[in-house]
Enzyme design. Structure first.
Site, PDB file in Angstrom:
ATOM      1  N   TRP A 137       6.545   4.549   0.776  1.00  0.00           N
ATOM      2  CA  TRP A 137       7.158   5.905   1.009  1.00  0.00           C
ATOM      3  C   TRP A 137       8.658   5.886   1.931  1.00  0.00           C
ATOM      4  CZ3 TRP A 137       1.897   8.984   2.499  1.00  0.00           C
ATOM      5  CH2 TRP A 137       1.642   9.631   1.447  1.00  0.00           C
ATOM      6  N   CYS A 184       0.933  -1.286  -0.425  1.00  0.00           N
ATOM      7  CA  CYS A 184      -0.267  -0.192   0.076  1.00  0.00           C
ATOM      8  C   CYS A 184       0.652   1.327   0.112  1.00  0.00           C
ATOM      9  CB  CYS A 184      -1.303   0.229   1.320  1.00  0.00           C
ATOM     10  SG  CYS A 184      -2.443   0.897   1.420  1.00  0.00           S
ATOM     11  N   HIS A 185       0.999   2.570   1.403  1.00  0.00           N
ATOM     12  CA  HIS A 185       1.479   3.337   0.835  1.00  0.00           C
ATOM     13  C   HIS A 185       3.170   3.192   1.760  1.00  0.00           C
ATOM     14  CE1 HIS A 185      -2.397   4.773   0.913  1.00  0.00           C
ATOM     15  NE2 HIS A 185      -1.881   6.183   0.175  1.00  0.00           N
ATOM     16  N   ALA A 186       3.188   2.023   2.285  1.00  0.00           N
ATOM     17  CA  ALA A 186       4.562   1.912   3.053  1.00  0.00           C
ATOM     18  C   ALA A 186       5.609   1.788   1.972  1.00  0.00           C
ATOM     19  CB  ALA A 186       4.934   0.029   3.404  1.00  0.00           C
TER      20      ALA A 186
END
Length: 181
Positions: free
Chosen positions: A110, A106-108
């Site tokens: 970043w 997912c957003h990991a």
């Protein structure tokens, strides 16, 4: 295998922590909850507070060498917080330098961008990270799960909670293969 699960003290998407954690346990591995602070982490179900989980280790007090792999759960706030913590970024980067497998959902990614470990890699994520990943030198693909071995380690990525089944199966296969290797 001991597997580090790195989260911020607040903001991890609960299902992206608990499903991979349970999959690791069922496969006979030892998951270890690592955070930037001791105590508990507050998980979320999207924007709503969910359960809390006890921290097993604090970044800066453990190193990649004591683990066989790293899992980075998502949630919008979780990786945003981690990428501003120097010790968390160094911890993540160390897995790449040691050649240990990493899985991020997912957003990991970043946090991976901040650690400067995506250049030349092919990965997927939540679609809103596409531009950030491309700007950091990665090739972004819209796939349920992507394994990239174009680098010092194997990197497994997925887009969202709906990809968790494939994400868990794939990262466990890759981690097991790397441990045997």
């Amino acid at each position: 295998m001991r597997i580090a699960f790195l989260t911020a003290p607040e903001g991890v998407e609960q299902v992206e922590l608990t499903e991979p954690w349970q999959a690791a346990v069922e496969a006979g591995h030892e998951p270890v909850l690592v955070s930037t602070e001791s105590g508990e982490v507050q998980a979320f179900d999207h924007l709503d507070k969910a359960d809390t989980f006890g921290v097993d280790a604090v970044v800066g007090e453990v190193s990649a060498e004591s683990f066989g792999g790293l899992v980075l759960p998502g949630g919008v706030a979780n990786p945003d917080f981690l990428r501003t913590d120097d010790k968390a970024v160094v911890f993540v980067k160390d897995f790449f330098e040691q050649g240990l497998p990493v899985a991020a959902i997912c957003h990991a990614p970043w946090t991976l961008v901040e650690a400067d470990v995506v250049r030349g890699r092919v990965l997927t994520s939540w679609p809103s990270l596409r531009t950030d990943l491309r700007n950091a030198g990665a090739t972004w693909v819209d796939e349920q799960v992507k394994v990239c071995d174009n680098g010092p380690n194997k990197l497994v990525t997925s887009r969202k909670p709906g990809d968790l089944k494939a994400f868990c199966e794939t990262f466990l296969d890759v981690f097991t293969e790397e441990a045997a290797g």
